[in-house]
Motif scaffolding. Sequence first.
Motif, mmCIF file in Angstrom:
data_model
loop_
_atom_site.group_PDB
_atom_site.id
_atom_site.type_symbol
_atom_site.label_atom_id
_atom_site.label_comp_id
_atom_site.label_asym_id
_atom_site.label_seq_id
_atom_site.Cartn_x
_atom_site.Cartn_y
_atom_site.Cartn_z
ATOM 1 N N GLU A 68 -9.716 4.630 -5.574
ATOM 2 C CA GLU A 68 -8.725 4.034 -5.222
ATOM 3 C C GLU A 68 -7.224 5.547 -4.981
ATOM 4 O OE1 GLU A 68 -7.652 3.379 -9.522
ATOM 5 O OE2 GLU A 68 -9.162 4.613 -10.116
ATOM 6 N N GLN A 69 -6.485 5.671 -5.132
ATOM 7 C CA GLN A 69 -5.042 6.366 -4.805
ATOM 8 C C GLN A 69 -5.396 6.966 -6.149
ATOM 9 O OE1 GLN A 69 -2.843 3.689 -4.875
ATOM 10 N NE2 GLN A 69 -1.785 3.791 -2.960
ATOM 11 N N ASP A 70 -4.800 8.843 -5.832
ATOM 12 C CA ASP A 70 -5.311 9.955 -6.841
ATOM 13 C C ASP A 70 -3.754 9.393 -8.150
ATOM 14 O OD1 ASP A 70 -6.869 11.246 -5.692
ATOM 15 O OD2 ASP A 70 -4.872 11.810 -3.817
ATOM 16 N N PHE A 71 -3.125 9.039 -7.808
ATOM 17 C CA PHE A 71 -2.415 8.401 -9.158
ATOM 18 C C PHE A 71 -1.939 6.994 -8.936
ATOM 19 C CE2 PHE A 71 -0.902 12.447 -7.316
ATOM 20 C CZ PHE A 71 -0.977 13.307 -8.235
ATOM 21 N N ALA A 72 -3.283 6.575 -9.292
ATOM 22 C CA ALA A 72 -3.266 4.881 -9.384
ATOM 23 C C ALA A 72 -2.183 4.088 -10.104
ATOM 24 C CB ALA A 72 -4.646 5.000 -9.518
ATOM 25 N N ALA A 73 -1.526 4.614 -10.875
ATOM 26 C CA ALA A 73 -0.926 4.085 -12.015
ATOM 27 C C ALA A 73 0.310 3.405 -10.830
ATOM 28 C CB ALA A 73 -1.117 4.359 -13.496
ATOM 29 N N GLY A 75 0.340 4.659 -7.581
ATOM 30 C CA GLY A 75 0.525 3.889 -6.213
ATOM 31 C C GLY A 75 0.659 5.017 -5.818
ATOM 32 N N VAL A 76 0.620 6.844 -5.587
ATOM 33 C CA VAL A 76 0.668 8.003 -5.534
ATOM 34 C C VAL A 76 -1.073 7.991 -4.640
ATOM 35 C CG1 VAL A 76 1.876 9.907 -4.816
ATOM 36 C CG2 VAL A 76 3.163 7.643 -5.809
ATOM 37 N N GLU A 77 -0.762 8.316 -3.043
ATOM 38 C CA GLU A 77 -2.351 9.145 -2.433
ATOM 39 C C GLU A 77 -2.098 10.302 -3.158
ATOM 40 O OE1 GLU A 77 -6.250 9.394 -1.156
ATOM 41 O OE2 GLU A 77 -5.433 8.814 -2.700
ATOM 42 N N LEU A 78 -2.726 11.632 -3.258
ATOM 43 C CA LEU A 78 -1.773 13.040 -2.933
ATOM 44 C C LEU A 78 -2.544 13.644 -1.544
ATOM 45 C CD1 LEU A 78 -1.442 16.290 -3.867
ATOM 46 C CD2 LEU A 78 -3.077 16.190 -5.162
ATOM 47 N N LYS A 79 -1.937 13.785 -1.305
ATOM 48 C CA LYS A 79 -2.714 14.749 0.272
ATOM 49 C C LYS A 79 -2.174 16.825 0.297
ATOM 50 C CE LYS A 79 -5.731 11.684 2.265
ATOM 51 N NZ LYS A 79 -6.265 11.698 1.745
ATOM 52 N N THR A 80 -3.041 17.220 0.054
ATOM 53 C CA THR A 80 -2.320 18.688 0.720
ATOM 54 C C THR A 80 -3.143 19.014 1.335
ATOM 55 O OG1 THR A 80 -4.565 19.667 0.486
ATOM 56 C CG2 THR A 80 -3.308 19.310 -1.964
ATOM 57 N N ILE A 81 -2.314 19.666 2.309
ATOM 58 C CA ILE A 81 -1.430 20.348 3.739
ATOM 59 C C ILE A 81 -1.631 21.570 4.480
ATOM 60 C CG2 ILE A 81 0.593 19.795 4.546
ATOM 61 C CD1 ILE A 81 -0.393 18.448 6.376
ATOM 62 N N GLU A 109 -3.615 -5.188 7.505
ATOM 63 C CA GLU A 109 -2.890 -5.275 5.614
ATOM 64 C C GLU A 109 -3.944 -5.098 4.421
ATOM 65 O OE1 GLU A 109 -0.642 -6.956 9.229
ATOM 66 O OE2 GLU A 109 -2.706 -7.686 9.261
ATOM 67 N N THR A 110 -4.785 -5.285 4.845
ATOM 68 C CA THR A 110 -5.647 -5.037 3.563
ATOM 69 C C THR A 110 -7.014 -3.998 3.721
ATOM 70 O OG1 THR A 110 -7.008 -6.574 3.963
ATOM 71 C CG2 THR A 110 -5.793 -7.406 2.729
ATOM 72 N N CYS A 111 -6.740 -3.348 4.730
ATOM 73 C CA CYS A 111 -7.059 -2.595 5.042
ATOM 74 C C CYS A 111 -7.365 -0.532 4.035
ATOM 75 C CB CYS A 111 -7.466 -1.784 6.651
ATOM 76 S SG CYS A 111 -6.442 -0.532 6.937
ATOM 77 N N HIS A 112 -8.769 -0.078 3.739
ATOM 78 C CA HIS A 112 -8.615 1.178 3.134
ATOM 79 C C HIS A 112 -7.204 2.102 3.334
ATOM 80 C CE1 HIS A 112 -10.296 2.294 -0.454
ATOM 81 N NE2 HIS A 112 -10.936 4.205 -0.205
ATOM 82 N N VAL A 113 -7.589 2.355 4.996
ATOM 83 C CA VAL A 113 -6.216 2.983 5.527
ATOM 84 C C VAL A 113 -5.247 3.244 5.145
ATOM 85 C CG1 VAL A 113 -5.297 4.223 7.778
ATOM 86 C CG2 VAL A 113 -7.839 3.890 7.580
ATOM 87 N N ARG A 114 -4.763 1.770 4.794
ATOM 88 C CA ARG A 114 -3.191 1.218 5.137
ATOM 89 C C ARG A 114 -3.565 1.211 3.419
ATOM 90 N NH1 ARG A 114 -0.173 -3.684 4.327
ATOM 91 N NH2 ARG A 114 2.004 -3.078 4.537
ATOM 92 N N HIS A 115 -4.304 1.542 2.498
ATOM 93 C CA HIS A 115 -3.791 1.410 1.392
ATOM 94 C C HIS A 115 -3.364 3.253 0.730
ATOM 95 C CE1 HIS A 115 -4.559 0.721 -3.164
ATOM 96 N NE2 HIS A 115 -5.347 1.113 -2.944
ATOM 97 N N LYS A 116 -4.457 3.903 1.601
ATOM 98 C CA LYS A 116 -3.896 5.020 0.823
ATOM 99 C C LYS A 116 -3.905 5.867 1.306
ATOM 100 C CE LYS A 116 -8.289 7.141 -0.867
ATOM 101 N NZ LYS A 116 -8.362 7.623 -2.190
ATOM 102 N N LEU A 117 -2.601 5.292 2.526
ATOM 103 C CA LEU A 117 -0.932 5.882 3.655
ATOM 104 C C LEU A 117 0.147 5.645 3.091
ATOM 105 C CD1 LEU A 117 -2.846 6.986 6.711
ATOM 106 C CD2 LEU A 117 -2.699 8.688 4.628
ATOM 107 N N LYS A 118 -0.099 4.463 1.855
ATOM 108 C CA LYS A 118 1.403 3.459 1.818
ATOM 109 C C LYS A 118 2.352 4.851 1.390
ATOM 110 C CE LYS A 118 0.151 0.685 -0.839
ATOM 111 N NZ LYS A 118 -0.961 -0.851 -1.681
ATOM 112 N N ARG A 119 2.053 5.704 0.689
ATOM 113 C CA ARG A 119 2.849 6.401 -0.349
ATOM 114 C C ARG A 119 1.565 7.805 -0.318
ATOM 115 N NH1 ARG A 119 8.109 7.206 -0.260
ATOM 116 N NH2 ARG A 119 9.281 7.001 -2.668
#
Length: 228
Positions: A68-73, A75-81, A109-119
């Motif tokens: 799931e996303q890093d902040f699942a509650a 819906g936000v994913e964390l990406k350090t760059i 629409e339901t793939c993992h890449v889109r889910h991870k990059l939504k926010r």
Amino acid sequence: MESLHLPVSPPENEAQLLEQARLLAGCSLGELGAMAGLPVPKDLRRDKGWIGILLEMWLGASAGSKPEQDFAAIGVELKTIPIDRQGRPLETTFVCVAPLTGNSGVVWETCHVRHKLKRVLWVPVEGERTIPLAERRVGSPLLWSPSEEEEMQLRRDWEELMDMIVLGQVERITARHGEVLQLRPKAANGQALTDAIGANGETILTRPRGFYLKKPFTAALLARHFLL
């Protein structure tokens, strides 16, 4: 630094997360590591995920290595760059592991890449090798969702790459495929193998693959936000 202390509760909303991330801006990895009781490794060769783990602690992330996303509650994913002195990314950004089998009926629409990059909460970190790891500073955070155009680019690449995987052409995919998204081996060593579909529909063994965002894509989104 007085307002920084651990443990950090998981953020209840985006504003809370952004506020906490802004508190980290300007801090060095050595300072944050010392306060977290997390020794700074000599370099990142053996500890590639160390910066991510450190920032997850300081931001109250919950997912760990779960899909799931890093902040699942919220819906936000964390990406350090890691960035250079001009604020440009120094490497591609890992999105998620690519599924190489069982892909019938998978859609964007339901793939993992889109889910991870939504926010995504992007946290730039100084990454130039000349700066000792402990002295590298955390930059200003950015909360991002793909624009319509960015989503179109991502979708086009994802569909092209998934078509090749499904048609048994995974071994023919190189890092040059895809305009903004690429597929490449994702494993600590060449020994790890996983099932995939071969050219004649048979099961073959190949190295696990991951989806990565190409540098020009992340460079453009950072540049737009920070007006570089």
